[in-house]
Design a protein around this motif. Structure first.
Motif, PDB file in Angstrom:
ATOM      1  N   MET A   1       0.845  -1.188   0.000  1.00 17.85           N
ATOM      2  CA  MET A   1       0.000   0.000   0.000  1.00 17.85           C
ATOM      3  C   MET A   1       0.881   1.237   0.000  1.00 17.85           C
ATOM      4  O   MET A   1       1.853   1.322   0.748  1.00 17.85           O
ATOM      5  CB  MET A   1      -0.910   0.000   1.220  1.00 17.85           C
ATOM      6  N   GLY A   2       0.568   2.215  -0.838  1.00 23.05           N
ATOM      7  CA  GLY A   2       1.352   3.428  -0.917  1.00 23.05           C
ATOM      8  C   GLY A   2       1.077   4.353   0.250  1.00 23.05           C
ATOM      9  O   GLY A   2       0.154   4.169   1.037  1.00 23.05           O
ATOM     10  N   LEU A   3       1.900   5.367   0.354  1.00 22.96           N
ATOM     11  CA  LEU A   3       1.765   6.344   1.421  1.00 22.96           C
ATOM     12  C   LEU A   3       0.494   7.152   1.258  1.00 22.96           C
ATOM     13  O   LEU A   3       0.205   7.667   0.188  1.00 22.96           O
ATOM     14  CB  LEU A   3       2.978   7.289   1.394  1.00 22.96           C
ATOM     15  N   GLN A   4      -0.304   7.230   2.326  1.00 18.72           N
ATOM     16  CA  GLN A   4      -1.497   8.081   2.305  1.00 18.72           C
ATOM     17  C   GLN A   4      -1.030   9.520   2.308  1.00 18.72           C
ATOM     18  O   GLN A   4      -0.400   9.988   3.246  1.00 18.72           O
ATOM     19  CB  GLN A   4      -2.369   7.820   3.534  1.00 18.72           C
ATOM     20  N   LYS A   5      -1.341  10.256   1.239  1.00 17.97           N
ATOM     21  CA  LYS A   5      -0.763  11.576   1.051  1.00 17.97           C
ATOM     22  C   LYS A   5      -1.380  12.647   1.943  1.00 17.97           C
ATOM     23  O   LYS A   5      -0.745  13.642   2.245  1.00 17.97           O
ATOM     24  CB  LYS A   5      -0.883  12.001  -0.421  1.00 17.97           C
ATOM     25  N   SER A   6      -2.621  12.478   2.356  1.00 17.00           N
ATOM     26  CA  SER A   6      -3.266  13.563   3.088  1.00 17.00           C
ATOM     27  C   SER A   6      -4.255  13.016   4.086  1.00 17.00           C
ATOM     28  O   SER A   6      -4.918  12.024   3.836  1.00 17.00           O
ATOM     29  CB  SER A   6      -3.987  14.494   2.107  1.00 17.00           C
ATOM     30  N   TRP A   7      -4.317  13.644   5.249  1.00 14.10           N
ATOM     31  CA  TRP A   7      -5.407  13.336   6.166  1.00 14.10           C
ATOM     32  C   TRP A   7      -5.666  14.549   7.036  1.00 14.10           C
ATOM     33  O   TRP A   7      -4.793  15.360   7.274  1.00 14.10           O
ATOM     34  CB  TRP A   7      -5.119  12.105   7.019  1.00 14.10           C
ATOM     35  N   SER A   8      -6.887  14.686   7.476  1.00  9.84           N
ATOM     36  CA  SER A   8      -7.293  15.868   8.220  1.00  9.84           C
ATOM     37  C   SER A   8      -7.074  15.674   9.704  1.00  9.84           C
ATOM     38  O   SER A   8      -7.088  14.565  10.214  1.00  9.84           O
ATOM     39  CB  SER A   8      -8.771  16.174   7.959  1.00  9.84           C
ATOM     40  N   VAL A   9      -6.894  16.780  10.399  1.00  2.00           N
ATOM     41  CA  VAL A   9      -6.683  16.768  11.838  1.00  2.00           C
ATOM     42  C   VAL A   9      -7.647  17.742  12.479  1.00  2.00           C
ATOM     43  O   VAL A   9      -7.654  18.916  12.151  1.00  2.00           O
ATOM     44  CB  VAL A   9      -5.238  17.181  12.187  1.00  2.00           C
ATOM     45  N   ILE A  10      -8.492  17.250  13.335  1.00  2.23           N
ATOM     46  CA  ILE A  10      -9.383  18.099  14.121  1.00  2.23           C
ATOM     47  C   ILE A  10      -9.053  17.819  15.578  1.00  2.23           C
ATOM     48  O   ILE A  10      -9.418  16.791  16.112  1.00  2.23           O
ATOM     49  CB  ILE A  10     -10.866  17.785  13.841  1.00  2.23           C
ATOM     50  N   GLY A  11      -8.339  18.718  16.236  1.00  2.00           N
ATOM     51  CA  GLY A  11      -7.877  18.469  17.592  1.00  2.00           C
ATOM     52  C   GLY A  11      -8.967  18.702  18.620  1.00  2.00           C
ATOM     53  O   GLY A  11      -9.777  19.603  18.474  1.00  2.00           O
ATOM     54  N   GLY A  12      -8.959  17.920  19.677  1.00  2.00           N
ATOM     55  CA  GLY A  12      -9.907  18.095  20.771  1.00  2.00           C
ATOM     56  C   GLY A  12     -11.291  17.604  20.412  1.00  2.00           C
ATOM     57  O   GLY A  12     -11.534  17.036  19.366  1.00  2.00           O
ATOM     58  N   ALA A  13     -12.230  17.849  21.298  1.00  2.00           N
ATOM     59  CA  ALA A  13     -13.589  17.364  21.106  1.00  2.00           C
ATOM     60  C   ALA A  13     -14.401  18.238  20.177  1.00  2.00           C
ATOM     61  O   ALA A  13     -15.403  17.819  19.637  1.00  2.00           O
ATOM     62  CB  ALA A  13     -14.296  17.272  22.454  1.00  2.00           C
ATOM     63  N   ALA A  14     -13.984  19.473  19.995  1.00  2.00           N
ATOM     64  CA  ALA A  14     -14.764  20.394  19.170  1.00  2.00           C
ATOM     65  C   ALA A  14     -13.858  21.414  18.530  1.00  2.00           C
ATOM     66  O   ALA A  14     -12.734  21.610  18.947  1.00  2.00           O
ATOM     67  CB  ALA A  14     -15.813  21.111  20.018  1.00  2.00           C
ATOM     68  N   ALA A  97      21.840  13.003  14.283  1.00  2.74           N
ATOM     69  CA  ALA A  97      20.382  13.027  14.337  1.00  2.74           C
ATOM     70  C   ALA A  97      19.800  11.623  14.154  1.00  2.74           C
ATOM     71  O   ALA A  97      20.490  10.679  13.775  1.00  2.74           O
ATOM     72  CB  ALA A  97      19.835  13.967  13.264  1.00  2.74           C
ATOM     73  N   THR A  98      18.502  11.503  14.419  1.00  4.69           N
ATOM     74  CA  THR A  98      17.804  10.223  14.363  1.00  4.69           C
ATOM     75  C   THR A  98      17.155  10.027  12.994  1.00  4.69           C
ATOM     76  O   THR A  98      16.527  10.936  12.462  1.00  4.69           O
ATOM     77  CB  THR A  98      16.701  10.180  15.443  1.00  4.69           C
ATOM     78  N   GLU A  99      17.314   8.844  12.435  1.00  2.00           N
ATOM     79  CA  GLU A  99      16.691   8.551  11.140  1.00  2.00           C
ATOM     80  C   GLU A  99      15.169   8.605  11.262  1.00  2.00           C
ATOM     81  O   GLU A  99      14.605   8.267  12.295  1.00  2.00           O
ATOM     82  CB  GLU A  99      17.118   7.177  10.637  1.00  2.00           C
ATOM     83  N   ALA A 100      14.523   9.038  10.179  1.00  5.89           N
ATOM     84  CA  ALA A 100      13.057   9.147  10.179  1.00  5.89           C
ATOM     85  C   ALA A 100      12.494   8.541   8.910  1.00  5.89           C
ATOM     86  O   ALA A 100      12.976   8.819   7.808  1.00  5.89           O
ATOM     87  CB  ALA A 100      12.639  10.608  10.293  1.00  5.89           C
ATOM     88  N   GLU A 101      11.474   7.719   9.053  1.00  6.93           N
ATOM     89  CA  GLU A 101      10.801   7.128   7.900  1.00  6.93           C
ATOM     90  C   GLU A 101       9.786   8.111   7.329  1.00  6.93           C
ATOM     91  O   GLU A 101       9.081   8.795   8.073  1.00  6.93           O
ATOM     92  CB  GLU A 101      10.087   5.842   8.316  1.00  6.93           C
ATOM     93  N   PHE A 102       9.727   8.189   6.029  1.00  9.36           N
ATOM     94  CA  PHE A 102       8.751   9.044   5.341  1.00  9.36           C
ATOM     95  C   PHE A 102       7.405   8.356   5.406  1.00  9.36           C
ATOM     96  O   PHE A 102       7.040   7.559   4.548  1.00  9.36           O
ATOM     97  CB  PHE A 102       9.198   9.255   3.896  1.00  9.36           C
ATOM     98  N   SER A 103       6.642   8.643   6.451  1.00 12.45           N
ATOM     99  CA  SER A 103       5.385   7.931   6.663  1.00 12.45           C
ATOM    100  C   SER A 103       4.441   8.746   7.531  1.00 12.45           C
ATOM    101  O   SER A 103       4.846   9.645   8.278  1.00 12.45           O
ATOM    102  CB  SER A 103       5.629   6.573   7.331  1.00 12.45           C
ATOM    103  N   ARG A 104       3.176   8.391   7.436  1.00 14.60           N
ATOM    104  CA  ARG A 104       2.130   8.998   8.278  1.00 14.60           C
ATOM    105  C   ARG A 104       2.388   8.696   9.741  1.00 14.60           C
ATOM    106  O   ARG A 104       2.199   9.555  10.602  1.00 14.60           O
ATOM    107  CB  ARG A 104       0.773   8.446   7.838  1.00 14.60           C
TER     108      ARG A 104
END
Length: 280
Positions: A1-14, A97-104
């Motif tokens: 499965m490829g990298l999911q390019k976008s996802w929304s973030v709604i912080g908190g309950a409202a 520095a610490t290596e980082a994976e290009f991922s969600r």
């Protein structure tokens, strides 16, 4: 499965602010927001691609997304696009520095550790090809690439970029773009995310960015004045000074403009709250 390019973030309950206190569902705010976004709200709240396809029956490449709004166009009057970015000035970010994976998952791990509930209204978007950028950003001259896989605009390279669309100064949406090159290390990604999130916080507070030209013909921006100071304190707090991370140029010329004093007074408590929330 490829990298999911976008996802929304709604912080908190409202979601709070200009839209009032609204629970996380699209139907509750369709009647409030302009018709342009109503067709895209379901995807925004469900984590889909907010900008994909058509929004409210308006094509992805139509007047709004080409930034061709005029006061004579009743359908688009009051809409405004803007961009904030974190420019590259020193590419040496690999010293211990610490290596980082290009991922969600990498972004979620950093966000949950240091920026939980901060990015309250918007979405993340990964970039590993120019087509991942919106038409507006591409029209401004940005592309993906260069030798480091960053956001490129002429001679400028950027670790990250925040795109915002407002209607009569009320946020319709904003999105943070993270190019693959920003994952050069976990620490550089962390710093980039924090920088761009702070832009979204200032945007949510309806504090617009202001640019000044100094006597030496340097361009200085109000938002960047504060993001650079946050970066300095954040790097020191995390013990990352020896990593030689790329941080914002520390320019204090913005302090000399008396007309900016009212805005700076508004930003100061926001800055202090952001410091308190992230330095722990």
């Amino acid at each position: 499965m490829g990298l999911q390019k976008s996802w929304s973030v709604i912080g908190g309950a409202a979601i709070s602010g200009a839209l009032g206190n609204i629970s996380s569902n699209a139907g509750a705010i369709k009647s409030f927001l302009p018709g342009i976004v109503s067709g895209g709200l379901n995807s925004a709240f469900s984590g889909g691609n907010f900008l994909g396809g058509a929004i409210g029956g308006i094509s992805y490449t139509s007047s709004v997304f080409g930034n061709r709004m005029t006061s004579t166009d009743i359908n688009f009057a009051g809409y405004r696009y803007s961009i904030s970015e974190m420019l590259v000035s020193d590419e040496n970010t690999l010293n211990g520095a610490t290596e980082a994976e290009f991922s969600r998952d990498t972004v979620l791990r950093v966000a949950n550790a240091h920026y939980k509930n901060q990015f309250i209204r918007g979405s993340w978007h990964f970039v590993d090809e120019t087509s991942d950028l919106s038409p507006y950003i591409r029209n401004q001259g940005y592309s993906f690439g260069g030798s480091n896989g960053l956001l490129v605009n002429g001679e400028k390279n950027a670790w990250g970029l925040t795109e915002i669309l407002t209607h009569n100064d009320i946020i319709v949406w904003q999105r943070i773009y993270l190019p693959k090159g920003a994952f050069i290390s976990l620490e550089q990604l962390d710093l980039t995310m924090g920088h761009e999130i702070f832009h979204t916080i200032l945007n949510n507070a309806r504090i617009s960015d202001v640019e000044k030209i100094t006597a030496t013909n340097q361009r200085v921006r109000l938002h960047e004045y504060y993001t650079s100071r946050w970066e300095e304190k954040y790097i020191m707090f995390r013990g990352w000074r020896k990593l030689n991370l790329d941080m914002e140029a520390f320019n204090s010329a913005i302090e000399t403009y008396n007309d900016l004093e009212p805005l700076m007074k508004k930003i100061k408590p926001i800055f202090n709250n952001y410091l308190k929330s992230t330095l722990k």
